[in-house]
Enzyme design. Structure first.
Site, PDB file in Angstrom:
ATOM      1  N   TRP A   1     -57.242  -4.711  -3.331  1.00  0.00           N
ATOM      2  CA  TRP A   1     -57.803  -3.436  -3.784  1.00  0.00           C
ATOM      3  C   TRP A   1     -56.935  -2.287  -3.256  1.00  0.00           C
ATOM      4  O   TRP A   1     -56.723  -1.283  -3.924  1.00  0.00           O
ATOM      5  CB  TRP A   1     -59.242  -3.287  -3.265  1.00  0.00           C
ATOM      6  N   HIS A   2     -56.427  -2.474  -2.031  1.00  0.00           N
ATOM      7  CA  HIS A   2     -55.632  -1.412  -1.429  1.00  0.00           C
ATOM      8  C   HIS A   2     -54.261  -1.273  -2.080  1.00  0.00           C
ATOM      9  O   HIS A   2     -53.662  -0.202  -2.017  1.00  0.00           O
ATOM     10  CB  HIS A   2     -55.470  -1.643   0.082  1.00  0.00           C
ATOM     11  N   GLY A   3     -53.760  -2.317  -2.650  1.00  0.00           N
ATOM     12  CA  GLY A   3     -52.455  -2.183  -3.284  1.00  0.00           C
ATOM     13  C   GLY A   3     -51.975  -3.490  -3.866  1.00  0.00           C
ATOM     14  O   GLY A   3     -52.325  -4.570  -3.382  1.00  0.00           O
TER      15      GLY A   3
END
Lengths: 490, 315
Positions: free
Chosen positions: A322-324
């Protein structure tokens, strides 16, 4: 439009002022217009994506509430998730997926995929997509009645203070407040502005100052070893905390000025006694989203130990993703999942060992020790988060342990890492202020409440000290690369 | 009643807070502001209206070349020098506009050195040196909106630019001065050059870049509208030396073309490069470096140019 931009300093007072001046019936429409304007300042085209996400989840919400058969409800939830996750996947993970597929294809000497379009990540897409999907599930679970007013629902998805970097609000909290009438209260305005000021202090004085050292070392890691890497890594822990917490604080403050209470997103995470506690205190809105909408539906800890560990790993690997769209984030997420699994597996053993050797875990030193170990584990995982690639992360870790060079503290090398003596002093003092404020929060002291009980001269002195610390010591202005909030990229 | 009192108290506190903020903001801005040689411009703007009968404008050539104190002592001319380093012609236009509105001078003398430069300003820093000293008002806003190519906000709010000076503040930053020290506009070093300078043949001309020409014309029109006499001038320098990849010969060819324009516009044009012998100018002793006059050179030019100004004021 960045919070730390001149545009926002004009935009926000105008929006807030008109919000209170306008009749209650049309206020939400005004906020909706302002929110879309705020978002379109980045790229007007991407507002269409947000509008699509809004309409699709709104429609799903209505159908879910109208369908009687559970299967139909599930179908609508599934449809809503599929469509929105597909969009998120396309914009965020398409390149990552293609690169990985190509890596596999090249290993087998097969023809590579060469897509003809270039995908740019729309700002905040992960945040508003998750918020909108959370609403769908909330309606499915009957935690909230579906919002029938499309415009009000659109405001829920796009509410500008938390639109691009959270907190990822729950429908039960925000939609309810959007229906309420808010009266002008000086307490709200004062508290909101204080929260915003604290956010600006965290961002401009601490995070962006620490960034100089972090960027210098991490972008040229081959030139640094030992303590230089250690300092940069420790500072990155504070940089990312202050960067992200500042956005949440400014968002909460801006919302509070207009009478809205957004959820707390950080609760002194670096004082946590364990990694699992850290995740209850860090990015609370995302952690609790994954807990409520993924971990628990997967079975949580109700289906045995192995399944619990599997669920944990799924949640944390997905949280990393989700963060990257990068393997560094996957490793970062996986590492945090692994910490918790190992922690859980060794819990009994650790308790036995510590009681056998007479370690008292409940006193200050015991708690401090646990907090330091937790910080060390979390900070180690931040290396993967910050490094530009997996290869870089591995080299940085190697360089961290390859030399014992304490002389950098005394031979002046420390001041060649990106900050001179004066800035280093300001950074250290600011971190002391952060520590004091966090400690007071940790022991349950409401600083704003305590401050409001003090005499006028004292309050004004504190306000002006904060205000001018930001104005004078903050990193901003023409030489400043309008460095965006780190979490915008997610 | 209690409610009304409560509200009044809140309003009073808010007003007090804002007033204190303004005081602290203004004070800290004054301390943090970059005090450079262009400080003089700020002081000039704060002088009472109609203080000057002559306004000198342009880049550093005239800044270090003509001294108002000499004009005063030798010819009793009340003049001010509004020049700042590398002040582009578009910037000079707004300086002149502000000065005409403020002081209604009889004569405005503009140095033409920057006419070769085709952009609105050399660098944002150079624009800052002039515009930061402007009083808040219409001309400042117009100049920024018209000329600023980078973030316009940094020109409106100097704090954005100068707050970073907190770590280089010295005692002088905390000292309040009302008068500017004209001696700071004097260069006391000497670089000797051979006296072999020959001005370019006046027949050699080059087209003037569009942007500076446009603003020079605006100055001409403004002066005509306000019945202000305009003198276009070139302060002596080694115009046979190349400067920033621009040949001195090219600069001189531009001046020659402007002379032609000046005739068309009916504006006086005095290129002092052709008056060196009359001034008793000596390149061995009168230059600080190839571009600027030293104390000796500026005295000669000030006296010579002052005489011209005196004549124009009397006629």
């Amino acid at each position: 439009m960045l919070f730390n931009s001149l545009q926002f300093l004009i935009f926000f007072p105008v929006v807030a002022l008109l919000y209170y001046v306008l009749p209650h019936k049309v206020r939400y429409i005004w906020l909706l217009v302002a929110s879309y304007f705020f978002y379109m300042c980045w790229n007007p085209k991407y507002a269409l994506l947000m509008a699509f996400s809004t309409v699709s989840t709104y429609t799903a919400g209505l159908f879910i509430s109208k369908c009687k058969a559970t299967n139909w409800k599930k179908l609508w939830v599934g449809l809503s998730f599929t469509v929105n996750i597909a969009i998120l996947f396309f914009f965020k993970y398409f390149d990552f997926a293609v690169n990985n597929i190509n890596a596999c294809l090249s290993a087998w000497n097969l023809e590579l995929i060469n897509p003809s379009f270039d995908v740019i990540l729309p700002v905040g897409i992960s945040f508003y997509t998750f918020q909108a999907l959370g609403y769908t599930v909330d309606v499915y679970r009957k935690d909230i009645a579906p919002e029938k007013n499309l415009l009000r629902y659109a405001l829920f998805v796009s509410f500008f203070p938390q639109l691009v970097a959270g907190p990822i609000e729950r429908s039960g909290n925000l939609i309810t407040q959007l229906r309420e009438r808010h009266y002008f209260k000086t307490e709200n305005v004062a508290n909101g502005l204080m929260l915003m000021l604290w956010g600006f202090f965290e961002k401009l004085v601490i995070a962006d100052r620490a960034a100089y050292i972090v960027d210098t070392v991490y972008n040229n890691y081959a030139s640094y070893t030992g303590f230089a890497i250690l300092i940069a890594t420790i500072l990155f822990a504070f940089q990312i905390y202050c960067d992200f917490a500042s956005y949440s604080d400014i968002a909460r403050g801006a919302a509070l000025v207009m009478g809205f209470n957004l959820m707390k997103n950080f609760d002194t995470p670096y004082f946590s006694q364990s990694v699992s506690e850290f995740w209850r205190r860090w990015h609370i809105s995302l952690s609790s989203w994954f807990r409520d909408y993924l971990y628990i539906p997967l079975g949580g800890n109700r289906k045995g130990r192995v399944r619990k560990y599997f669920n944990l790993m799924v949640v944390f690997v997905l949280s990393g993703l989700w963060h990257g769209a990068s393997w560094t984030f996957v490793i970062w997420g996986g590492l945090n999942g692994l910490y918790q699994i190992i922690g859980d597996m060794t819990k009994k053993l650790r308790l036995k060992v510590s009681s056998a050797i007479g370690v008292r875990r409940g006193n200050f030193s015991g708690k401090l020790g646990k907090a330091l170990i937790t910080f060390a584990l979390i900070d180690f995982s931040w290396i993967f988060f910050r490094a530009n690639s997996l290869h870089d992360a591995v080299r940085i870790i190697k360089n961290l342990f390859c030399e014992f060079n304490p002389w950098i503290f005394t031979d002046g090398t420390l001041f060649t890492l990106g900050l001179d003596r004066a800035d280093m002093f300001v950074l250290l003092m600011s971190l002391v202020v952060l520590l004091v404020v966090s400690s007071l929060k940790y022991v349950g002291i409401n600083i704003r409440e305590k401050l409001s009980e003090q005499g006028l001269w004292f309050r004004f002195a504190i306000y002006f000290a904060g205000l001018f610390a930001v104005l004078i010591l903050g990193i901003y202005g023409p030489e400043y690369d309008a460095s965006q909030f780190i979490y915008f990229q997610f | 009643m209690n409610n009304v009192m409560d509200n009044l108290k809140k309003i009073a506190k808010a007003v007090l807070f804002i007033a204190l903020f303004v005081v602290l903001y203004t004070g800290s801005r004054e301390v943090l502001r970059n005090k450079s040689e262009s400080e003089a411009l700020g002081k000039i703007f704060t002088m009472p209206n109609e203080s000057y009968s002559v306004v000198l404008a342009g880049p550093s050539h005239i800044q270090y070349g003509v001294h108002p104190s000499v004009l005063k002592s030798e010819y009793n001319i009340s003049a001010c020098n509004t020049a700042t380093a590398a002040q582009s012609m578009p910037t000079t236009y707004y300086v002149v506009k502000e000065m005409i509105e403020r002081h209604s001078p009889e004569i405005v003398a503009v140095d033409l050195f920057c006419m070769f430069y085709p952009e609105v300003y050399f660098t944002p820093t150079r624009f800052h040196q002039a515009i930061d000293n402007f009083p808040i008002g219409k001309n400042k806003a117009e100049a920024i909106l018209d000329l600023a190519e980078v973030s316009k906000s940094e020109f409106f709010l100097n704090y954005m630019l100068y707050h970073g000076r907190w770590k280089s503040l010295t005692r002088t930053d905390y000292t309040v001065t009302k008068e500017y020290d004209e001696t700071s506009q004097v260069l006391y070093v000497t670089t000797p050059f051979e006296n072999d300078f020959v001005p370019l043949d006046k027949a050699i001309k080059n087209e003037v870049p569009e942007v500076p020409l446009q603003y020079l014309k605006k100055i001409v029109d403004l002066c005509k509208e306000t019945n202000t006499e305009l003198i276009l001038t070139v302060i002596p320098y080694r115009a046979d030396v190349d400067n920033n990849d621009v040949t001195g010969a090219y600069q001189q060819s531009i001046y020659n073309k402007i002379e032609e324009y000046a005739q068309d516009w009916g504006v006086e044009y005095i290129n002092l490069l052709y008056h060196l012998d009359d001034m008793g100018f000596d390149f061995q002793t009168d230059m600080a470096e190839f571009s600027h006059l030293n104390e000796s050179g500026s005295m000669k030019v000030s006296k010579y140019f002052g005489k011209i100004l005196k004549d124009r004021l009397e006629n």
